[in-house]
Design an enzyme around this catalytic site. Structure first.
Site, PDB file in Angstrom:
ATOM      1  N   ARG A   1       0.210  18.821 -14.378  1.00 10.10           N
ATOM      2  CA  ARG A   1      -0.194  17.566 -13.722  1.00 10.10           C
ATOM      3  C   ARG A   1      -1.658  17.332 -14.030  1.00 10.10           C
ATOM      4  O   ARG A   1      -2.487  18.222 -13.834  1.00 10.10           O
ATOM      5  CB  ARG A   1      -0.020  17.627 -12.208  1.00 10.10           C
ATOM      6  CG  ARG A   1      -0.772  16.495 -11.508  1.00 10.10           C
ATOM      7  CD  ARG A   1      -0.521  16.377 -10.047  1.00 10.10           C
ATOM      8  NE  ARG A   1       0.790  15.807  -9.797  1.00 10.10           N
ATOM      9  CZ  ARG A   1       1.158  15.257  -8.633  1.00 10.10           C
ATOM     10  NH1 ARG A   1       0.304  15.198  -7.627  1.00 10.10           N
ATOM     11  NH2 ARG A   1       2.364  14.776  -8.477  1.00 10.10           N
TER      12      ARG A   1
ATOM     13  N   HIS B   1       5.150   9.428 -14.426  1.00  3.41           N
ATOM     14  CA  HIS B   1       5.487  10.454 -13.417  1.00  3.41           C
ATOM     15  C   HIS B   1       7.012  10.647 -13.459  1.00  3.41           C
ATOM     16  O   HIS B   1       7.717  10.326 -12.502  1.00  3.41           O
ATOM     17  CB  HIS B   1       5.020   9.970 -12.041  1.00  3.41           C
ATOM     18  CG  HIS B   1       5.041  11.027 -10.976  1.00  3.41           C
ATOM     19  ND1 HIS B   1       5.280  12.364 -11.230  1.00  3.41           N
ATOM     20  CD2 HIS B   1       4.840  10.931  -9.631  1.00  3.41           C
ATOM     21  CE1 HIS B   1       5.223  13.032 -10.092  1.00  3.41           C
ATOM     22  NE2 HIS B   1       4.973  12.198  -9.104  1.00  3.41           N
TER      23      HIS B   1
ATOM     24  N   GLN C   1       9.456  12.289 -10.707  1.00  2.00           N
ATOM     25  CA  GLN C   1       9.616  11.479  -9.495  1.00  2.00           C
ATOM     26  C   GLN C   1      10.838  10.559  -9.610  1.00  2.00           C
ATOM     27  O   GLN C   1      11.584  10.344  -8.657  1.00  2.00           O
ATOM     28  CB  GLN C   1       8.340  10.648  -9.281  1.00  2.00           C
ATOM     29  CG  GLN C   1       8.398   9.698  -8.102  1.00  2.00           C
ATOM     30  CD  GLN C   1       8.327  10.410  -6.761  1.00  2.00           C
ATOM     31  OE1 GLN C   1       7.453  11.252  -6.554  1.00  2.00           O
ATOM     32  NE2 GLN C   1       9.231  10.100  -5.848  1.00  2.00           N
TER      33      GLN C   1
ATOM     34  N   ASP D   1       3.699   2.127  -3.798  1.00  2.79           N
ATOM     35  CA  ASP D   1       2.892   3.341  -3.989  1.00  2.79           C
ATOM     36  C   ASP D   1       1.484   2.992  -3.505  1.00  2.79           C
ATOM     37  O   ASP D   1       1.170   1.807  -3.288  1.00  2.79           O
ATOM     38  CB  ASP D   1       2.911   3.705  -5.491  1.00  2.79           C
ATOM     39  CG  ASP D   1       2.180   5.001  -5.804  1.00  2.79           C
ATOM     40  OD1 ASP D   1       1.844   5.764  -4.867  1.00  2.79           O
ATOM     41  OD2 ASP D   1       1.938   5.277  -7.004  1.00  2.79           O
TER      42      ASP D   1
ATOM     43  N   CYS E   1       6.940   7.069  -3.234  1.00  2.32           N
ATOM     44  CA  CYS E   1       6.830   8.431  -3.783  1.00  2.32           C
ATOM     45  C   CYS E   1       6.075   9.357  -2.847  1.00  2.32           C
ATOM     46  O   CYS E   1       6.257  10.567  -2.902  1.00  2.32           O
ATOM     47  CB  CYS E   1       6.161   8.383  -5.156  1.00  2.32           C
ATOM     48  SG  CYS E   1       4.539   7.604  -5.113  1.00  2.32           S
TER      49      CYS E   1
ATOM     50  N   ARG F   1      13.014  15.569  -4.567  1.00  3.56           N
ATOM     51  CA  ARG F   1      12.136  16.036  -5.645  1.00  3.56           C
ATOM     52  C   ARG F   1      12.515  17.464  -6.048  1.00  3.56           C
ATOM     53  O   ARG F   1      12.561  17.808  -7.223  1.00  3.56           O
ATOM     54  CB  ARG F   1      10.658  16.033  -5.198  1.00  3.56           C
ATOM     55  CG  ARG F   1      10.056  14.682  -4.890  1.00  3.56           C
ATOM     56  CD  ARG F   1       9.960  13.762  -6.087  1.00  3.56           C
ATOM     57  NE  ARG F   1       9.352  14.365  -7.250  1.00  3.56           N
ATOM     58  CZ  ARG F   1       8.045  14.600  -7.419  1.00  3.56           C
ATOM     59  NH1 ARG F   1       7.188  14.255  -6.487  1.00  3.56           N
ATOM     60  NH2 ARG F   1       7.582  15.147  -8.533  1.00  3.56           N
TER      61      ARG F   1
HETATM   62  N1  NVA Z   1       0.135   6.650  -8.286  1.00  4.66           N
HETATM   63  C1  NVA Z   1      -0.131   7.820  -7.477  1.00  4.66           C
HETATM   64  C2  NVA Z   1       1.095   8.678  -7.396  1.00  4.66           C
HETATM   65  C3  NVA Z   1       0.971   9.891  -6.528  1.00  4.66           C
HETATM   66  C4  NVA Z   1       2.230  10.685  -6.460  1.00  4.66           C
HETATM   67  C5  NVA Z   1      -1.281   8.605  -8.079  1.00  4.66           C
HETATM   68  O1  NVA Z   1      -1.314   8.783  -9.308  1.00  4.66           O
HETATM   69  O2  NVA Z   1      -2.169   9.027  -7.339  1.00  4.66           O
HETATM   70  N1   CP Z   2       5.088  12.109  -5.010  1.00  4.17           N
HETATM   71  C1   CP Z   2       4.290  13.086  -5.445  1.00  4.17           C
HETATM   72  O1   CP Z   2       4.170  13.358  -6.651  1.00  4.17           O
HETATM   73  O2   CP Z   2       3.641  13.730  -4.454  1.00  4.17           O
HETATM   74  P1   CP Z   2       2.508  14.837  -4.646  1.00  4.17           P
HETATM   75  O3   CP Z   2       1.290  14.122  -5.176  1.00  4.17           O
HETATM   76  O4   CP Z   2       2.286  15.405  -3.268  1.00  4.17           O
HETATM   77  O5   CP Z   2       2.989  15.859  -5.618  1.00  4.17           O
END
Ligand code: NVA
Ligand code: CP
Length: 330
Positions: A108, A135, A138, A231, A272, A317
């Site tokens: 990540r 992502h 997800q 989101d 998410c 998930r």
């Molecule tokens: N769009 C958000 C998703 C988090 C799961 C981010 O990248 O912070």
């Molecule tokens: N939805 C998601 O990816 O959550 P986290 O950022 O907690 O992993």
């Protein structure tokens, strides 16, 4: 011929056919059943997985860890800043070292190119646990949750409200196109997904029969929606300075009671997570002090309502990530 994903990386949904995604969804259901019925499934005992996180996480990290343990694997977690990667050692060298020690790698972070490089150089399956662009793990959970609620995917009307060119929205558009779900991005036009990706989605949709739409109108965007998804308005890695502009742009696209009044009568809410739906977070309180908002992308009323399936989605998930690991490692 049967589907075989052994040895494949899971970097973006564009790399997977509709049939392969279908296979992962069915496998996820099997794993969920086994977990619910207490049936042990340590099918990958003796294998090891490393989790590299350059951004924070609750769901993704914990899902990979629990899925790995349930499958009998050894799991190492490396938090942001605790490896040599990128600072003292190139991504290429890091990938080649980790590929000698581990059977698969989760990453990540920021760049899609980086996760691609890890995959190109490590020689083992690499999983994208979120980049600035996509992502994909997800989406498998989101599709599973939709199917659990409606018994099908094809023909479902899916509306995404908010920052429609972030990693989650980009991936949702491709996921919907691949699986015959009608996708509507409801957002200010300069927050629509980038043109090249919209073109990709439309190309895929032609084959699957899905309808891909973009609208600035909340009325048009939410009309007869079966699923309304949102989101956070500012994603990880974006500077705090964008909050004010983003709030002003996206306030009209908040998911609220009015949006659901225009949707189909059985419409559900997905997110998410994490979500700013109340003042129980430090960022939520900070935004409240600066801009007076008590809730952001979704009202607390909708988040806490029976339409909201966000915790089923969060649980999914783990089951779906388990399917991805197993399918690529078995
Ligand atoms: N769009 C958000 C998703 C988090 C799961 C981010 O990248 O912070
Ligand atoms: N939805 C998601 O990816 O959550 P986290 O950022 O907690 O992993």
């Amino acid at each position: 011929m049967g589907i075989n994903l052994r040895g494949r990386s899971f970097l973006k949904l564009l790399d997977f056919s509709s049939e392969e995604i279908r296979y992962l969804l069915d496998l996820s259901k099997n794993f969920k059943n086994m977990k619910m019925n207490g049936i042990e499934h340590k099918y990958l005992s003796g294998k090891n997985m490393v989790l590299l996180f350059e951004k924070t996480s609750t769901r993704t990290r914990c899902s990979f860890e629990v899925a790995g343990y349930d499958l009998g694997m050894g799991v190492t977690y490396l938090d942001p800043g605790s490896s040599q990667m990128g600072k003292k050692e190139s991504i290429e060298d890091t990938a080649r070292v980790l590929g000698r020690l581990y059977d698969c790698i989760e990453y990540r972070g920021f760049s899609q190119d980086l996760v691609q490089t890890l995959s190109d150089y490590s020689g083992v399956p690499v999983y994208n646990g979120l980049t600035d662009l996509f992502h994909p793990t997800q989406m498998i959970a989101d599709l599973l949750t939709i199917e659990e609620n409606f018994g099908r995917l094809k023909g479902i009307n899916f509306t995404y409200m908010g920052d429609a060119r972030n990693n989650v929205a980009n991936s949702l558009m491709i996921a919907c196109a691949k699986m015959g779900v009608n996708f509507t991005a409801c957002a200010p036009s300069h927050l629509f997904p980038e043109e090249w990706l919209r073109d990709e989605a439309k190309k895929i949709a032609k084959e699957t029969g899905s309808i891909i739409r973009f609208t600035e109108s909340v009325e048009e965007g939410t009309k007869d929606a079966d699923v309304i998804y949102t989101d956070i308005w500012v994603s990880m890695g974006e500077p705090d300075s964008v909050w004010e502009e983003r709030i002003n742009l996206l306030k009209p696209y908040q998911v609220n009671k009015k949006a659901f009044e225009n949707a189909s009568k059985d419409a559900i809410f997905l997110h998410c997570l994490p979500s700013f739906h109340d003042l129980k977070t430090t960022i939520g309180r900070d935004i409240h002090e600066k801009f007076g908002l008590e809730e952001m992308e979704v009202t607390n009323e909708i988040f806490e309502s029976s339409r909201s399936k966000v915790f089923d989605e969060a649980e999914n998930r783990m089951h779906t990530i388990k399917a991805v690991i197993y399918a690529t490692m078995k």
